[in-house]
Write a protein that holds these residues in place. Structure first.
Motif, PDB file in Angstrom:
ATOM      1  N   GLU A 183       0.839  -1.196   0.000  1.00 39.01           N
ATOM      2  CA  GLU A 183       0.000   0.000   0.000  1.00 39.01           C
ATOM      3  C   GLU A 183       0.875   1.247   0.000  1.00 39.01           C
ATOM      4  O   GLU A 183       1.915   1.274   0.650  1.00 39.01           O
ATOM      5  N   PRO A 184       0.471   2.292  -0.712  1.00 38.17           N
ATOM      6  CA  PRO A 184       1.260   3.535  -0.725  1.00 38.17           C
ATOM      7  C   PRO A 184       1.355   4.140   0.669  1.00 38.17           C
ATOM      8  O   PRO A 184       0.399   4.101   1.443  1.00 38.17           O
ATOM      9  N   GLN A 185       2.531   4.694   0.975  1.00 39.60           N
ATOM     10  CA  GLN A 185       2.755   5.261   2.312  1.00 39.60           C
ATOM     11  C   GLN A 185       2.123   6.643   2.461  1.00 39.60           C
ATOM     12  O   GLN A 185       1.722   7.029   3.549  1.00 39.60           O
ATOM     13  N   PHE A 186       2.084   7.385   1.362  1.00 34.18           N
ATOM     14  CA  PHE A 186       1.465   8.710   1.360  1.00 34.18           C
ATOM     15  C   PHE A 186       0.314   8.702   0.351  1.00 34.18           C
ATOM     16  O   PHE A 186       0.375   8.001  -0.657  1.00 34.18           O
ATOM     17  N   LYS A 187      -0.687   9.473   0.640  1.00 40.09           N
ATOM     18  CA  LYS A 187      -1.838   9.556  -0.256  1.00 40.09           C
ATOM     19  C   LYS A 187      -2.087  11.018  -0.605  1.00 40.09           C
ATOM     20  O   LYS A 187      -3.015  11.653  -0.119  1.00 40.09           O
ATOM     21  N   THR A 188      -1.183  11.553  -1.414  1.00 39.83           N
ATOM     22  CA  THR A 188      -1.263  12.938  -1.882  1.00 39.83           C
ATOM     23  C   THR A 188      -1.598  13.904  -0.751  1.00 39.83           C
ATOM     24  O   THR A 188      -2.719  14.444  -0.675  1.00 39.83           O
ATOM     25  N   PRO A 189      -0.643  14.143   0.185  1.00 42.94           N
ATOM     26  CA  PRO A 189      -0.918  15.001   1.353  1.00 42.94           C
ATOM     27  C   PRO A 189      -1.407  16.402   0.996  1.00 42.94           C
ATOM     28  O   PRO A 189      -2.190  16.987   1.746  1.00 42.94           O
ATOM     29  N   VAL A 190      -0.963  16.929  -0.158  1.00 40.75           N
ATOM     30  CA  VAL A 190      -1.359  18.298  -0.515  1.00 40.75           C
ATOM     31  C   VAL A 190      -2.838  18.394  -0.863  1.00 40.75           C
ATOM     32  O   VAL A 190      -3.378  19.508  -0.962  1.00 40.75           O
ATOM     33  N   ARG A 191      -3.511  17.254  -0.995  1.00 40.97           N
ATOM     34  CA  ARG A 191      -4.946  17.264  -1.304  1.00 40.97           C
ATOM     35  C   ARG A 191      -5.804  17.042  -0.058  1.00 40.97           C
ATOM     36  O   ARG A 191      -7.002  16.820  -0.155  1.00 40.97           O
ATOM     37  N   ALA A 192      -5.169  17.124   1.112  1.00 40.58           N
ATOM     38  CA  ALA A 192      -5.914  16.937   2.364  1.00 40.58           C
ATOM     39  C   ALA A 192      -6.973  18.023   2.509  1.00 40.58           C
ATOM     40  O   ALA A 192      -6.731  19.193   2.209  1.00 40.58           O
ATOM     41  N   THR A 193      -8.152  17.630   2.973  1.00 37.82           N
ATOM     42  CA  THR A 193      -9.248  18.582   3.144  1.00 37.82           C
ATOM     43  C   THR A 193      -9.447  18.986   4.604  1.00 37.82           C
ATOM     44  O   THR A 193     -10.264  19.857   4.902  1.00 37.82           O
ATOM     45  N   SER A 194      -8.728  18.325   5.521  1.00 41.80           N
ATOM     46  CA  SER A 194      -8.820  18.655   6.935  1.00 41.80           C
ATOM     47  C   SER A 194      -7.594  18.106   7.642  1.00 41.80           C
ATOM     48  O   SER A 194      -6.836  17.309   7.070  1.00 41.80           O
ATOM     49  N   LEU A 195      -7.394  18.517   8.884  1.00 38.07           N
ATOM     50  CA  LEU A 195      -6.276  17.976   9.657  1.00 38.07           C
ATOM     51  C   LEU A 195      -6.475  16.490   9.936  1.00 38.07           C
ATOM     52  O   LEU A 195      -5.517  15.711   9.936  1.00 38.07           O
ATOM     53  N   GLN A 196      -7.710  16.083  10.180  1.00 42.42           N
ATOM     54  CA  GLN A 196      -8.006  14.662  10.357  1.00 42.42           C
ATOM     55  C   GLN A 196      -7.609  13.878   9.122  1.00 42.42           C
ATOM     56  O   GLN A 196      -7.009  12.796   9.214  1.00 42.42           O
ATOM     57  N   ASP A 197      -7.962  14.403   7.970  1.00 37.88           N
ATOM     58  CA  ASP A 197      -7.651  13.748   6.708  1.00 37.88           C
ATOM     59  C   ASP A 197      -6.144  13.675   6.486  1.00 37.88           C
ATOM     60  O   ASP A 197      -5.611  12.641   6.063  1.00 37.88           O
ATOM     61  N   PHE A 198      -5.429  14.767   6.801  1.00 36.23           N
ATOM     62  CA  PHE A 198      -3.986  14.822   6.592  1.00 36.23           C
ATOM     63  C   PHE A 198      -3.260  13.811   7.471  1.00 36.23           C
ATOM     64  O   PHE A 198      -2.506  12.966   6.983  1.00 36.23           O
ATOM     65  N   TRP A 199      -3.477  13.894   8.791  1.00 36.56           N
ATOM     66  CA  TRP A 199      -2.733  13.050   9.725  1.00 36.56           C
ATOM     67  C   TRP A 199      -3.234  11.608   9.753  1.00 36.56           C
ATOM     68  O   TRP A 199      -2.448  10.677   9.971  1.00 36.56           O
ATOM     69  N   GLY A 200      -4.512  11.417   9.551  1.00 36.21           N
ATOM     70  CA  GLY A 200      -5.074  10.074   9.690  1.00 36.21           C
ATOM     71  C   GLY A 200      -5.062   9.232   8.438  1.00 36.21           C
ATOM     72  O   GLY A 200      -5.027   7.997   8.521  1.00 36.21           O
ATOM     73  N   HIS A 201      -5.067   9.888   7.245  1.00 35.09           N
ATOM     74  CA  HIS A 201      -5.253   9.110   6.019  1.00 35.09           C
ATOM     75  C   HIS A 201      -4.236   9.413   4.915  1.00 35.09           C
ATOM     76  O   HIS A 201      -4.175   8.645   3.944  1.00 35.09           O
ATOM     77  N   ARG A 202      -3.456  10.468   5.058  1.00 34.28           N
ATOM     78  CA  ARG A 202      -2.599  10.846   3.930  1.00 34.28           C
ATOM     79  C   ARG A 202      -1.107  10.904   4.266  1.00 34.28           C
ATOM     80  O   ARG A 202      -0.279  10.559   3.436  1.00 34.28           O
ATOM     81  N   TRP A 203      -0.733  11.322   5.469  1.00 33.99           N
ATOM     82  CA  TRP A 203       0.681  11.529   5.783  1.00 33.99           C
ATOM     83  C   TRP A 203       1.243  10.315   6.522  1.00 33.99           C
ATOM     84  O   TRP A 203       0.747   9.934   7.569  1.00 33.99           O
ATOM     85  N   ASN A 204       2.293   9.715   5.950  1.00 37.00           N
ATOM     86  CA  ASN A 204       3.031   8.621   6.608  1.00 37.00           C
ATOM     87  C   ASN A 204       2.062   7.604   7.235  1.00 37.00           C
ATOM     88  O   ASN A 204       2.030   7.410   8.452  1.00 37.00           O
ATOM     89  N   ARG A 205       1.324   6.926   6.401  1.00 35.20           N
ATOM     90  CA  ARG A 205       0.188   6.118   6.841  1.00 35.20           C
ATOM     91  C   ARG A 205       0.585   4.933   7.725  1.00 35.20           C
ATOM     92  O   ARG A 205      -0.192   4.495   8.568  1.00 35.20           O
TER      93      ARG A 205
END
Length: 344
Positions: free
Chosen positions: A185-207
């Protein structure tokens, strides 16, 4: 450099022996605090071993892999949870599951003899691309005296992102060689497309780090909090505890880089992020869930990234720059280049 390579060999020999002990001995002990007591010396050893490495790129990557990920997964293993449970059938699978900064799926696709591993070339190409971008960044640092401090902070942020991506791409190659057909599974999920802090830390950054923190900190704290303050409020202390532990682990990484007593700035960065995430959860429950108010993604996305950039610039990177960590990293790169030139 020769001494550093010797230290690296010793580190992995001791790590392999320690994980062999966990696999062969501790796994036979009943789960719970008895097994935790049996692996406690291993936890201490993996915590301190990376500090025998003094270069930035080797040392910090091993602090993350061994002191953080492997130790947290062994904590879960003590209670028959996490990626090490059920026990893998082979020792090398146990070591990969303990130390790998990627997620190994249980259902492996069998590759017939003569077939091509399609994912391996793409991993090598990704690693080469990230390495090329890092080389470009290092070259640009030769002109850092002409850059504004804010521009340098942006460059250092991308340096961090590319460095993690390179580490993950390189670390994924052994899994493809040892486990033909494994899906990573990819480790990052396009962090620059995060729509909230929850989305950034929980689903996109360093998963993978997020997954580990969720299993070892968030879920247990939420379970305990539910019994004390009820289901409605249980997520708030769980979120805060997760960010506090993340901050402390980053302090460990920072200590490896600068070898100075912590000033706790990076911990405060994560404490602030925890407070912001809790506030975000509260507002979503009060406003968004009831349909009273909802920000468009075109607004919430930039606000999220601005929040992280501002707090990171004031707290997360300040300590590193004040102690000359950037100069150390640049000099380390230049020494490596000279070594390659000398051997060419």
């Amino acid at each position: 450099m020769e001494g550093e390579l010797n230290n690296l060999i010793v580190l992995w020999v001791l790590t392999t022996l320690s994980l062999w002990y966990c696999y062969r001995i501790s796994a036979k002990i009943s789960k719970g605090f008895t097994r935790l007591f049996s692996i406690f010396p291993v936890l201490i050893l993996l915590l301190i071993l990376p500090f025998n490495l003094h270069t930035f790129h080797l040392g910090t990557s091993h602090v993350v892999i061994l002191s953080w990920l492997a130790n947290f997964r062994l904590l879960l293993f003590a209670f028959d949870q996490g990626p090490l449970s059920p026990l893998p059938p082979k020792l090398y699978l146990f070591i990969l599951a303990a130390c790998s900064p990627y997620k190994i799926k249980r259902n492996l696709v069998k590759i017939k003899k003569g077939e091509t591993l399609f994912q391996l070339p793409s991993l090598i190409l990704e690693a080469a691309n990230k390495a090329a971008l890092l080389v470009f960044l290092f070259y640009s640092y030769n002109f850092k005296q002409y850059f504004h401090n804010h521009v340098l902070l942006i460059l250092y942020f991308f340096h961090t992102y590319l460095n993690i991506q390179l580490l993950l791409a390189v670390a994924a190659i052994p899994a493809q060689l040892l486990l033909p057909g494994v899906e990573l599974e990819p480790q990052f999920k396009t962090p620059v497309r995060a729509t909230s802090l929850q989305d950034f830390w929980g689903h996109r950054w360093n998963r993978r780090v997020s997954d580990t923190l969720r299993s070892t900190i968030y879920d247990p704290v939420k379970t305990i909090s539910t019994r004390i303050i009820g289901r409605r409020w249980a997520s708030y202390p769980a979120v805060m505890a997760t960010f506090v532990i993340s901050g402390l682990m980053h302090e460990l990484i920072y200590y490896h880089i600068i070898r100075e007593y912590p000033t706790w700035e990076v911990t405060w960065f994560f404490v602030l992020q925890g407070l912001f995430v809790d506030l975000e959860i509260f507002l979503k429950k009060k406003l968004v869930a009831n349909g009273k108010f909802k920000l468009h993604q075109a607004i919430s996305g930039p606000l999220t990234l601005a929040n992280i950039a501002l707090t990171a610039g004031c707290l997360s990177y300040t300590q590193l720059l004040r102690n000359g960590a950037d100069e150390k990293i640049i000099n380390e790169f230049n020494v490596t280049v000279e070594i390659f030139k000398g051997s060419a």
